[in-house]
Write a protein that holds these residues in place. Structure first.
Motif, short mmCIF file in Angstrom:
data_model
loop_
_atom_site.label_atom_id
_atom_site.label_comp_id
_atom_site.label_asym_id
_atom_site.label_seq_id
_atom_site.Cartn_x
_atom_site.Cartn_y
_atom_site.Cartn_z
N VAL A 24 0.84 -1.19 0.00
CA VAL A 24 0.00 0.00 0.00
C VAL A 24 0.88 1.25 0.00
N THR A 25 0.49 2.26 -0.77
CA THR A 25 1.23 3.53 -0.78
C THR A 25 0.60 4.48 0.23
N LEU A 26 1.33 5.54 0.55
CA LEU A 26 0.80 6.53 1.49
C LEU A 26 -0.42 7.26 0.92
N LYS A 27 -0.57 7.25 -0.40
CA LYS A 27 -1.74 7.85 -1.03
C LYS A 27 -2.95 6.92 -1.01
N GLY A 28 -2.73 5.68 -0.56
CA GLY A 28 -3.85 4.74 -0.45
C GLY A 28 -4.04 3.81 -1.62
N LEU A 29 -3.00 3.65 -2.47
CA LEU A 29 -3.11 2.76 -3.62
C LEU A 29 -2.59 1.37 -3.28
N PRO A 30 -3.36 0.32 -3.54
CA PRO A 30 -2.88 -1.06 -3.33
C PRO A 30 -2.15 -1.57 -4.57
N LEU A 31 -0.91 -2.02 -4.39
CA LEU A 31 -0.08 -2.46 -5.50
C LEU A 31 0.41 -3.89 -5.29
N THR A 32 0.64 -4.59 -6.39
CA THR A 32 1.48 -5.79 -6.34
C THR A 32 2.68 -5.51 -7.22
N ILE A 33 3.86 -5.98 -6.81
CA ILE A 33 5.10 -5.65 -7.49
C ILE A 33 5.87 -6.93 -7.81
N LEU A 51 17.29 -3.32 -12.74
CA LEU A 51 16.39 -4.39 -12.32
C LEU A 51 15.03 -4.11 -12.94
N HIS A 52 14.54 -5.02 -13.77
CA HIS A 52 13.24 -4.84 -14.40
C HIS A 52 12.13 -5.35 -13.48
N GLY A 53 10.97 -4.76 -13.64
CA GLY A 53 9.83 -5.19 -12.83
C GLY A 53 8.53 -4.69 -13.41
N ASP A 54 7.45 -4.99 -12.72
CA ASP A 54 6.13 -4.56 -13.16
C ASP A 54 5.29 -4.25 -11.91
N ILE A 55 4.71 -3.05 -11.89
CA ILE A 55 3.86 -2.64 -10.78
C ILE A 55 2.42 -2.70 -11.25
N ARG A 56 1.60 -3.46 -10.57
CA ARG A 56 0.20 -3.59 -10.96
C ARG A 56 -0.68 -2.86 -9.95
N LEU A 57 -1.58 -2.04 -10.46
CA LEU A 57 -2.52 -1.30 -9.62
C LEU A 57 -3.73 -2.19 -9.38
N GLU A 58 -3.82 -2.73 -8.17
CA GLU A 58 -4.89 -3.66 -7.84
C GLU A 58 -6.22 -2.92 -7.72
N GLY A 59 -7.29 -3.61 -8.08
CA GLY A 59 -8.61 -3.00 -8.04
C GLY A 59 -8.93 -2.25 -9.32
N SER A 60 -7.98 -2.23 -10.27
CA SER A 60 -8.21 -1.56 -11.55
C SER A 60 -8.42 -2.63 -12.62
N ILE A 92 11.51 -1.71 -3.40
CA ILE A 92 10.05 -1.60 -3.35
C ILE A 92 9.63 -0.25 -2.78
N ASN A 93 10.33 0.20 -1.76
CA ASN A 93 9.98 1.49 -1.16
C ASN A 93 10.31 2.66 -2.08
N ALA A 94 11.39 2.54 -2.87
CA ALA A 94 11.69 3.57 -3.85
C ALA A 94 10.59 3.63 -4.91
N LEU A 95 10.10 2.47 -5.33
CA LEU A 95 9.01 2.43 -6.31
C LEU A 95 7.73 3.01 -5.72
N ARG A 96 7.44 2.67 -4.47
CA ARG A 96 6.24 3.24 -3.84
C ARG A 96 6.35 4.76 -3.72
N GLN A 150 -4.83 -6.00 2.24
CA GLN A 150 -4.27 -7.35 2.29
C GLN A 150 -5.36 -8.38 2.56
N THR A 151 -6.35 -8.00 3.36
CA THR A 151 -7.44 -8.91 3.68
C THR A 151 -8.36 -9.12 2.49
N THR A 152 -8.67 -8.04 1.77
CA THR A 152 -9.65 -8.14 0.68
C THR A 152 -9.03 -8.57 -0.65
N LEU A 153 -7.75 -8.23 -0.89
CA LEU A 153 -7.12 -8.56 -2.16
C LEU A 153 -6.07 -9.65 -2.05
N GLY A 154 -5.44 -9.76 -0.90
CA GLY A 154 -4.39 -10.75 -0.73
C GLY A 154 -4.95 -12.13 -0.47
#
Length: 256
Positions: A24-33, A51-60, A92-96, A150-154
């Motif tokens: 979760v970001t401080l703005k309230g966005l749930p992400l999987t990375i 380092l390559h990666g992909d950030i997914r905005l959950e709930g979208s 992960i924290n830099a990405l958030r 985490q409860t609703t999406l994890g």
């Protein structure tokens, strides 16, 4: 841990576990990375690691951001290693933090976005990572959102058949709680690093929510959502929608 491996078997299990962790970001966005370990040196001749990666905005509806984390030489020198056990949390924290700063755009398909992982995230004088000091009030909101999403999406990680214990701290995902819900690890050092506090203080914040509002059940470093918290779905969804709208407006303006 959030790691993509190519050899199947254990790699598939590791990635399945990673996909269950909601960041979760401080703005309230749930992400999987998803991060494609290991770091490799840039092939462009520049003096940095990638380092390559992909950030997914959950709930979208499939919104995500393919990223290339560019680790500078200055920060490389203070890293114990580039292995996940040392590098995963600050990456992960830099990405958030970049998501917090609205520097990352989520799209249904898109080009790889370079993300600087540089000295602006590290305090050389105090020799520690810095992603912005959160107030206790902000931490309390963060804990609520973390447990809710985490409860609703994890999902729950598998049992370790050898020891009969939940492999939860390793995956940083939820595990079945005593109340039948999902246990969420509040004392995660990666979360404490993101908020510039300690795991113990985050647990204290969670305990205050129990005492003041009864939104959580606490057992050690773990929290479980009560129906009081889960019944506030619209509040969390509203924050998520507003944060997404802010992101979209910012990037729409930049595109002209």
């Amino acid at each position: 841990m959030t790691r993509v491996q190519q050899d199947g078997g254990a790699g598939d299990e590791a990635q399945a576990s990673a996909d269950k962790k909601i960041w979760v970001t401080l703005k309230g966005l749930p992400l999987t990375i998803r991060l494609q370990w290991p770091f490799h040196q840039s092939t462009s001749g520049a003096d940095f690691w990638v380092l390559h990666g992909d950030i997914r905005l959950e709930g979208s509806e499939g919104l995500h951001a393919p990223v290339a984390v560019n680790l500078s030489q200055t920060v490389r020198e203070v890293m114990p290693s580039l292995e996940p056990e040392d590098a995963e949390a600050p990456v992960i924290n830099a990405l958030r933090k970049e998501v917090d700063r609205r520097q990352i755009e989520f799209v249904k398909s898109g080009k790889l976005l370079p993300v600087p992982f540089s000295s602006r995230h590290y305090d050389f004088k105090r020799q520690q990572w810095v992603f912005g000091k959160a107030t206790d009030e902000v931490m309390a909101e963060f804990v609520e959102r973390k447990v809710y999403w985490q409860t609703t999406l994890g999902k729950s990680p598998p049992l370790d058949s050898a020891q009969g214990k939940f492999v939860a701290k390793e995956s940083r995902s939820g595990a079945p709680g005593v109340g039948g819900g999902t246990r969420v690890w509040i004392g995660d050092p990666a979360e404490a690093q993101y908020l510039q506090t300690t795991p113990g203080h985050l647990v204290e914040i969670a305990a205050r929510l129990v005492a003041a509002q009864g939104l959580l059940r606490i057992e050690g470093e773990w929290a479980e959502a009560t129906q009081g918290l889960l019944g506030q779905a619209e509040r969390f969804e509203s924050v998520r929608r507003e944060a997404v709208e802010e992101l979209e407006k910012k990037h729409a303006f930049e595109r002209g």
